[in-house]
Enzyme design. Structure first.
Site, PDB file in Angstrom:
ATOM      1  N   GLU A  51      18.602 -17.330  -5.296  1.00  0.00           N
ATOM      2  CA  GLU A  51      18.095 -16.066  -5.860  1.00  0.00           C
ATOM      3  C   GLU A  51      17.654 -16.225  -7.313  1.00  0.00           C
ATOM      4  OE1 GLU A  51      17.617 -13.224  -4.489  1.00  0.00           O
ATOM      5  OE2 GLU A  51      17.719 -11.816  -6.253  1.00  0.00           O
ATOM      6  N   HIS A  59      20.267 -36.631  -3.056  1.00  0.00           N
ATOM      7  CA  HIS A  59      19.620 -36.743  -2.216  1.00  0.00           C
ATOM      8  C   HIS A  59      18.016 -36.709  -2.203  1.00  0.00           C
ATOM      9  CE1 HIS A  59      23.222 -37.486   0.384  1.00  0.00           C
ATOM     10  NE2 HIS A  59      23.719 -36.459  -0.247  1.00  0.00           N
ATOM     11  N   TRP A  73      -2.568  -2.955  -1.784  1.00  0.00           N
ATOM     12  CA  TRP A  73      -2.202  -4.345  -1.826  1.00  0.00           C
ATOM     13  C   TRP A  73      -3.026  -4.889  -0.760  1.00  0.00           C
ATOM     14  CZ3 TRP A  73      -0.435  -8.267   1.710  1.00  0.00           C
ATOM     15  CH2 TRP A  73       0.029  -9.230   1.050  1.00  0.00           C
ATOM     16  N   ARG A 133       4.349  -0.323  -4.599  1.00  0.00           N
ATOM     17  CA  ARG A 133       4.016  -0.748  -3.205  1.00  0.00           C
ATOM     18  C   ARG A 133       2.755  -1.661  -3.288  1.00  0.00           C
ATOM     19  NH1 ARG A 133       7.036   2.059   0.726  1.00  0.00           N
ATOM     20  NH2 ARG A 133       5.491   1.328   2.078  1.00  0.00           N
ATOM     21  N   CYS A 170       0.903  -1.194   0.004  1.00  0.00           N
ATOM     22  CA  CYS A 170      -0.036  -0.014   0.016  1.00  0.00           C
ATOM     23  C   CYS A 170       0.965   1.106  -0.160  1.00  0.00           C
ATOM     24  CB  CYS A 170      -0.969   0.370   1.353  1.00  0.00           C
ATOM     25  SG  CYS A 170      -1.939  -1.177   1.180  1.00  0.00           S
ATOM     26  N   LYS A 199       6.283  -4.423  -3.359  1.00  0.00           N
ATOM     27  CA  LYS A 199       7.817  -4.236  -3.044  1.00  0.00           C
ATOM     28  C   LYS A 199       7.910  -4.248  -1.601  1.00  0.00           C
ATOM     29  CE  LYS A 199      11.974  -2.345  -4.593  1.00  0.00           C
ATOM     30  NZ  LYS A 199      12.660  -3.686  -5.143  1.00  0.00           N
ATOM     31  N   ASN A 222      -2.195   1.818   5.362  1.00  0.00           N
ATOM     32  CA  ASN A 222      -1.527   0.900   4.861  1.00  0.00           C
ATOM     33  C   ASN A 222      -1.258   0.212   6.241  1.00  0.00           C
ATOM     34  OD1 ASN A 222       0.825  -0.845   3.981  1.00  0.00           O
ATOM     35  ND2 ASN A 222       2.203   0.895   4.386  1.00  0.00           N
ATOM     36  N   GLY A 223      -1.213  -1.320   6.238  1.00  0.00           N
ATOM     37  CA  GLY A 223      -0.993  -2.117   7.166  1.00  0.00           C
ATOM     38  C   GLY A 223      -2.157  -2.986   7.898  1.00  0.00           C
ATOM     39  N   LYS A 242      13.834 -15.151  -8.483  1.00  0.00           N
ATOM     40  CA  LYS A 242      13.540 -14.286  -9.714  1.00  0.00           C
ATOM     41  C   LYS A 242      12.670 -14.862 -10.690  1.00  0.00           C
ATOM     42  CE  LYS A 242      15.626 -10.738  -8.421  1.00  0.00           C
ATOM     43  NZ  LYS A 242      15.383 -11.218  -6.925  1.00  0.00           N
ATOM     44  N   GLU A 301       8.950 -15.176  -9.292  1.00  0.00           N
ATOM     45  CA  GLU A 301       8.137 -13.935  -8.849  1.00  0.00           C
ATOM     46  C   GLU A 301       7.987 -13.324 -10.259  1.00  0.00           C
ATOM     47  OE1 GLU A 301      10.140 -10.950  -6.411  1.00  0.00           O
ATOM     48  OE2 GLU A 301      11.721 -11.498  -7.096  1.00  0.00           O
TER      49      GLU A 301
HETATM   50  O1  M6R Z   1      12.968  -4.425   1.282  1.00  0.00           O
HETATM   51  P1  M6R Z   1      13.574  -5.852   1.928  1.00  0.00           P
HETATM   52  O2  M6R Z   1      14.945  -5.913   1.186  1.00  0.00           O
HETATM   53  O3  M6R Z   1      13.425  -5.889   3.235  1.00  0.00           O
HETATM   54  O4  M6R Z   1      12.571  -6.983   1.048  1.00  0.00           O
HETATM   55  C1  M6R Z   1      12.626  -8.143   1.399  1.00  0.00           C
HETATM   56  C2  M6R Z   1      12.040  -8.926   0.371  1.00  0.00           C
HETATM   57  O5  M6R Z   1      10.618  -8.886   0.353  1.00  0.00           O
HETATM   58  C3  M6R Z   1      12.506  -8.607  -1.228  1.00  0.00           C
HETATM   59  O6  M6R Z   1      13.901  -9.147  -1.372  1.00  0.00           O
HETATM   60  C4  M6R Z   1      11.904  -9.634  -2.140  1.00  0.00           C
HETATM   61  O7  M6R Z   1      12.039 -10.999  -2.037  1.00  0.00           O
HETATM   62  C5  M6R Z   1      12.013  -9.136  -3.435  1.00  0.00           C
HETATM   63  N1  M6R Z   1      10.823  -9.112  -4.543  1.00  0.00           N
HETATM   64  C6  M6R Z   1      12.853 -10.322  -4.363  1.00  0.00           C
HETATM   65  O8  M6R Z   1      13.243  -9.944  -5.707  1.00  0.00           O
END
Ligand code: M6R
Length: 613
Positions: free
Chosen positions: A482, A505, A75, A27, A2, A608, A101-102, A486, A489
């Site tokens: 990582e 394993h 969001w 956001r 949000c 984000k 927001n929250g 990527k 998501e």
């Molecule tokens: O703002 P932050 O670094 O604390 O965010 C952590 C995760 O939410 C963030 O890295 C998320 O996994 C990304 N979308 C990954 O690309």
């Protein structure tokens, strides 16, 4: 999670607010809405879906001029992303508008109370409850009403409200969620972060916990929830609006990938003296505190957690301190063993991730020191930490972390070397050597970006793949995680990262004809044994039909016979390899998502900054 904007000034509020929402849309993009105080009452427009839907509505049903307003990009938490759940929410008189927001954790009991009072509730949200409570206690002073209501709320919330009876005022409040004030000339702003008002002012004030702020055209007044005068920390934003534009790229993500050499260089800037010694001025931990540390615990989420895994290799290697790394959302619930000698490192791009914030609060309650690695000045996590090392990635707008991730890795190396310097576990010349190797990284990342074109062709050839596996060893394992994150998501594909040694394993059962498997090959010069073992792993999966996509350093010919696609990266020390090996994986995910027709910058269901637990 949000985005919130508030404005009071002389410009058209709807224009300023919608522009702010555009910059905050990363956001959350489930719905958007605005409320503007006009001469007669409030004008409100809200619409499910992305901001573009609201803009279309505003074009069809314009809001007459007003210079005070609030806006929201959502969001969804309570209630699906529909028009009726879109913010702003109004009280029964339609004279108060609130954005939020929250999560208000005691909203169910507050809602019951309102129902008993016969208040008609028109949405599924927790936010609407606040609008009605404000309406019940409002007695001509919105800030006062906000203080009264906030004292009754539990959970995490940023609230921003306007009242038609107090048309010169916007009131905000925050607990556990972010809210920043932007100070202008004859105008003032509120925003979830500084991007909300960066086009108008770079002069900002960071609000503290449990504070209420009232902005007028000519002033800002901050109090506690109890009404005691309070103040926030003023700061200047060190980037401008152009840094948060696409700048000719199709997506923010691609732009941010290409900004990585500069982001890495900026994160190193001014931290190394002529003798190669490190100076981390924001550390705020005395040398004595640092010598006292007997254990390091890293807490973070998502990509930042992967940077934390890399931190373990660096810190243990250079300081010989034991390092634990934990997903922040799990940390405090297992009653971790923490003492005053424990250094907790919290890594967060946004500085607002609720899971990480709660983890550091728990750590501080146990007496541990907390060091934040953070990209956003004015955010909550650094404010609540004992020390901070900022990354200088600049604004990261795409939901997928790229340049922030790389700069987090640089920062953990800086912290590791700094700890080694103070604790005397490495000689000065060794530290100077490692620092100089870090200084070579921007050029190495540039080199990767110059040769990354084949990743685009590769991405197009993977559009029909059902799943993708990623394998790595040592620091290549977090890179594998990582790469998989990527792809999940952005391209909505099933993707998993494994330590290559774990393959036999269980995961090897997943290998079938044509399954793409990305393998990150450790540098040969570092640990030859690791290198040779992963070359064997590549042969094992290839023998079972996998399509092998191999990332290896440029002088490594040993892997060529087993690679269906070979991606070259420059030769760098083993511990720094994630800084170059991650980049092709970022490009792969970005191109694959684009090839599949998905929104690269705003992938579905995500936001984000995750400001709820
Ligand atoms: O703002 P932050 O670094 O604390 O965010 C952590 C995760 O939410 C963030 O890295 C998320 O996994 C990304 N979308 C990954 O690309």
């Amino acid at each position: 999670m949000c985005g919130i904007v508030g404005y009071v000034g002389e410009q058209s509020a709807v224009d300023v607010v919608v522009e702010g929402l555009r910059r905050l849309e990363y956001r959350g993009y489930d719905s958007a809405g605005v409320a503007v105080v006009t001469a007669e009452a409030l004008s409100v427009r809200r619409k499910a879906g992305k901001l573009a839907n609201l803009e279309k509505l505003l074009a069809e049903q314009p809001i007459s001029n007003g210079t005070v307003g609030v806006g929201h990009t959502r969001w969804a938490t309570h209630g699906p992303p529909t028009d009726k759940n879109a913010h702003p929410h109004l009280d029964v008189t339609d004279r108060i508008a609130v954005v939020h927001n929250g999560i208000i954790e005691n909203f169910a009991s507050l809602r019951r109370e309102l129902e008993v009072d016969g208040v008609p509730l028109t949405s599924d949200t927790d936010t609407e409850v606040v609008a009605h409570l404000l309406g019940q206690v409002f007695d001509g002073n919105l800030a006062d009403a906000m203080r009264q209501v906030c004292r009754r709320l539990e959970g995490a919330f940023t609230l921003v409200a306007v009242h038609a009876d107090e048309p010169e005022v916007v009131v905000g409040a925050r607990r556990n969620s972010p809210l920043v004030v932007g100070l202008g000339e004859g105008e003032n702003f509120l925003g979830s972060d500084v991007s909300a008002f960066i086009a108008h002012t770079r002069h900002a004030v960071e609000l503290g916990q449990d504070q209420v702020v009232q902005i007028r055209r000519d002033g800002v007044e901050i109090t506690t929830f109890d009404g005691a005068p309070a103040s926030g920390r003023e700061f200047e934003v060190d980037w401008d609006a152009s840094a948060a534009e696409k700048g000719g790229y199709d997506f923010f993500m691609m732009k941010e990938i290409y900004e990585q050499p500069k982001a890495v260089a900026d994160t190193l800037l001014g931290r190394v003296d002529d003798n190669g010694m490190l100076h981390l001025d924001e550390m705020r931990l005395s040398d004595e505190d640092i010598r006292d540390i007997d254990k390091v615990v890293v807490v973070a989420c998502g990509s930042a957690f992967h940077a934390g895994l890399i931190a373990k290799y660096a810190i243990e290697h250079w300081t010989r301190l034991p390092v634990e790394v934990e997903v922040a959302s799990e940390f405090r619930y297992r009653d971790p063993i923490l003492t005053r000698q424990t250094l907790v490192i919290a890594i967060s791009q946004s500085g607002e991730t609720m899971d990480t914030l709660m983890a550091i609060r728990h750590a501080r309650d146990q007496g541990s020191r907390v060091l934040a690695i953070c990209n956003v000045n004015g955010s909550t996590i650094p404010r609540e930490s004992d020390a901070v090392v900022y990354t200088y990635a600049g604004p990261e707008v795409a939901v997928a972390s790229t340049k922030a991730f790389l700069t987090q890795i640089v920062a953990v190396h800086l912290v590791a070397l700094y700890l080694a310097q103070i604790r005397g576990t490495k000689w000065a010349d060794e530290i100077a050597l490692h620092v100089s190797e870090l200084a070579d990284i921007p050029a190495a990342v540039d080199q990767v970006l110059e040769t990354v074109e084949p990743m685009r062709t590769l991405a197009r050839s993977m559009v029909t793949a059902k799943a993708v596996l990623f394998l790595g060893r040592h620091v290549g394992y977090p890179v594998a995680l990582e790469g998989a994150l990527k792809l999940k998501e952005l391209a909505y594909m099933h993707a998993e990262g494994f330590p290559a040694g774990e393959l036999k394993h269980g995961p090897i059962a997943l290998i079938e004809d044509g399954l793409p498997v990305v393998v990150i090959v450790p540098p040969r010069s570092g640990r030859p044994v690791l290198h040779d073992k992963i070359v064997s792993n590549i042969q094992e999966i290839r023998a079972r039909g996998a399509r092998t996509i191999v990332i290896a350093e440029e002088n490594d010919d040993s892997v060529a016979p087993y690679a269906d696609t070979l991606v070259r990266v420059p030769v760098v020390p083993t511990l720094l390899q994630p800084l170059v090996a991650t980049v092709p994986l970022q490009v792969l995910a970005c191109e694959l998502a684009h090839a599949k027709g998905f929104d690269v910058d705003q992938p579905r269901n995500l936001a984000k900054s995750v400001t709820v637990e």
